[in-house]
Design an enzyme around this catalytic site. Sequence first.
Site, PDB file in Angstrom:
ATOM      1  N   HIS A  63     -36.318  49.169 -38.234  1.00 15.30           N
ATOM      2  CA  HIS A  63     -34.957  49.146 -37.684  1.00 15.30           C
ATOM      3  C   HIS A  63     -34.901  50.537 -37.060  1.00 15.30           C
ATOM      4  O   HIS A  63     -34.563  50.782 -35.579  1.00 15.30           O
ATOM      5  CB  HIS A  63     -33.740  48.953 -38.439  1.00 15.30           C
ATOM      6  CG  HIS A  63     -32.254  48.952 -37.913  1.00 15.30           C
ATOM      7  ND1 HIS A  63     -31.757  50.161 -37.744  1.00 15.30           N
ATOM      8  CD2 HIS A  63     -31.718  47.779 -37.328  1.00 15.30           C
ATOM      9  CE1 HIS A  63     -30.463  49.925 -37.176  1.00 15.30           C
ATOM     10  NE2 HIS A  63     -30.836  48.420 -36.867  1.00 15.30           N
ATOM     11  N   ARG A  90     -16.894  74.613 -18.397  1.00 13.64           N
ATOM     12  CA  ARG A  90     -15.866  74.646 -19.327  1.00 13.64           C
ATOM     13  C   ARG A  90     -15.752  76.445 -19.851  1.00 13.64           C
ATOM     14  O   ARG A  90     -16.712  76.726 -20.834  1.00 13.64           O
ATOM     15  CB  ARG A  90     -16.129  73.875 -20.439  1.00 13.64           C
ATOM     16  CG  ARG A  90     -16.169  72.606 -20.052  1.00 13.64           C
ATOM     17  CD  ARG A  90     -16.909  71.416 -20.952  1.00 13.64           C
ATOM     18  NE  ARG A  90     -18.297  71.579 -20.652  1.00 13.64           N
ATOM     19  CZ  ARG A  90     -19.264  70.653 -21.041  1.00 13.64           C
ATOM     20  NH1 ARG A  90     -18.777  69.462 -21.490  1.00 13.64           N
ATOM     21  NH2 ARG A  90     -20.573  70.815 -20.744  1.00 13.64           N
ATOM     22  N   GLY A 137     -10.689  63.800 -15.995  1.00 10.10           N
ATOM     23  CA  GLY A 137     -11.322  64.329 -17.268  1.00 10.10           C
ATOM     24  C   GLY A 137     -11.129  62.961 -18.135  1.00 10.10           C
ATOM     25  O   GLY A 137     -10.325  62.754 -18.883  1.00 10.10           O
ATOM     26  N   CYS A 141     -15.341  63.998 -14.034  1.00  8.07           N
ATOM     27  CA  CYS A 141     -16.285  64.777 -14.758  1.00  8.07           C
ATOM     28  C   CYS A 141     -16.260  64.476 -16.319  1.00  8.07           C
ATOM     29  O   CYS A 141     -16.889  65.367 -17.101  1.00  8.07           O
ATOM     30  CB  CYS A 141     -15.834  66.360 -14.405  1.00  8.07           C
ATOM     31  SG  CYS A 141     -14.014  66.608 -15.211  1.00  8.07           S
TER      32      CYS A 141
END
Length: 760
Positions: free
Chosen positions: A344, A450, A655, A720
Amino acid sequence: MSLAQEMFAIAPATGKANLSASQLKLLSGKARWIFRVAEAGFPTAPTIALTRAAWEALQGERTRRESKLRTHWVACLFKLVAKDAQPPMLVVRTSAASHNGGLAPAKTGIAAPAKPEDSVDPTRPLAKAIKAAFDSYGFGPGWTGRSDEDRGKQIVLVQATAAGEIEQFLTRDASTGAMGPAPVQGAPLPRLPESVAALVALVDAKAGRHMCCTVAITRGQVVFLSARPSQVSVAAELEAAVDRVNRKVWSAQNAVSRVDPNRLAQLLHPRLRSTEGTAPIAIGLGVSPGAASGIVVFNPEDAARMRARGKHCILVVTETGPADIEGMKAATGILTARGGMSSHAGVIARITGKPCVAGVRTLSVDAVEMVCRIGDREFRTGDRLTIDGSDGHVYAGQLSLAQPHIGGAIGTLLGWSDASRTIAVRTNVETVESAKTALSFGAEGIGLARSEHMFFSPERMVALRRVILSEDENDRSRAINGLVDYQTGDYSALFSTMHGLPVTVRLFDPPLHEFLPRSDEEIEETAASLGLAVRALRINLERIAEVNPMLGHRGVRLAITYPEMLQMQMQALMAGARAASETQNEPVSVEVMVPFVSTATEVAWVRDRVNAIAANSGLLRTDRVRFAFGTMIELPRACLRAGDIAQMVDFFSFGTNDLTQTTFGISRDDAPTFLAAYQRKGIYERDPFVTIDEKGVGELISIAIQRGKAANPKLKIGICGEHAGDPASLKFFAGLGVDYVSCSPYRVPVARLTLAQASA
């Protein structure tokens, strides 16, 4: 279409199949390729198809002495018999649009019915095999929950047995994508007649993907039996796509439209830069390629939280199961004690493009105590590991990774995609290294830098805490001047790296608590650096502590309440722009973005101060710097009042992470604990933090764009949030008239390809 028309020859023994438009729509899986190959004139085993609806109708009339439907069915079976020949032995095959492990294998060696009634009697060989084939559609994942209409259109093939040796081969090499015939994985390539080359070219052109063909060969004569798609690496798919364009089978636009953007990310993983002097602490099976470093976590919830906070993590478990899928998607890499290539963990890791090392025998995991042991070493949450999913090596600590670059087939394909793309693709980065990676992937600017991420080094954090916590104006002023020096260098290097491409710098937008000391050790160190008593600092920290910091003192609120921080950032930005402009020919393109706004008055307050500082720099009177001011739209009220806000800015950038959070009222950090249950129970079809919620969050974005453009026709629109790297979300954004999207560097190629497909 009558049920009689749902029983028809797709490769009759004599002549050609003349199918109606409705019958062509029924063809799926093997039936489609058998029909196309026979239609092109290549020798093909006679084959008929029937739908489940037609078969069930035959069964309903089975006890009647006479039945027009059965008469038609028998007539179809006779289309498997060549002129003046005896009825052949028969083969029954399923024919599904997608392969599923629960489907019945081909049933061979079936005698033709001796009389009409035998052809529908489930106790007789042919009808029994047909019933078993249809029944197999009802088992296994992917077949349950289908509508009655979908089930009725499922088809089974009845085929005349072809004489000769049965052989299989791929139309293209599974590793390189080169034109075949090529061996099926795990088997040698059989000796094949030259005429197979024509079949390979035919099937490749018709299917447009790697196919596994089954043929019968007698004395050099080839008869086509069936074909099914073969899963291969995305690298092989891309090489094949480019080759088809070069062979003029496809146009460049065909190639762009046929590649799955979700798989593209698998080519974009980092690899270990060097392991010299570093010995692995364990060796397992490399079941999914790429290297990854990160913090050790032991459950899917912690993996999801780490991702939400922008941190890399390695999910360490004994073995994975379906309940772990969301954690596997969130993790940077996966390490398991059990399992192999087909486990898996291996299967899901390859699908999601995550590096994975499985079957590490020296690994033991105690998920309750949150600890694992690899050999004689112990690791807990917060410790770091590095894994190499290519060779199965596991290393303690964080090793340096070399970033991939785009070239060859993927570079060619993305070049073609750019020719048809109308929406720009930028990137979310703060460092020069990340910016260079994004540029190598084709980024056209930085859509989100940022600024708070530039302050997480220890010495910068001390200076920032001094600004926030100091009660002495002179001390605070000295700290701010130090931060200006730090950021000036950062911005100058970033602008220089981008060579005139736009750089959107978001003003500080962390919840204030992320800047503040938490542990006793940090508090003591901060108190000493500020010249405060520990008790006094604790009182100060308690005074500014927030119950819900994600909706607290952050974003534009910091700029308004700490204007000296805004002053510092703008001074550093303009100084960095000046420094970069003096060393390059291209003008520096600076875009300042104020985050987390909810009112036009907030924007106006910040805009006036930002513009004044920018004007005082003197740079705006030259052609060396291009300057723009905008805002990040991430609150529902800002969307609704977008018309007011748009009059004060040059651009909006949505955002979507926080807009989703504030629209749903769901914390991104806490959502993983219950969103998986929501999806399992069908309450949410998708995780809204992965794929945009079109009906809620999407409608708010649409409203904001419409109102913003109405108030300011020159307004530029960007996206963004992390949704800007999700193909499904990108297709939605493409319909809103946005000018650019901005995503993490490794998602830039995915966005380039998806947006090209959306504009086609």
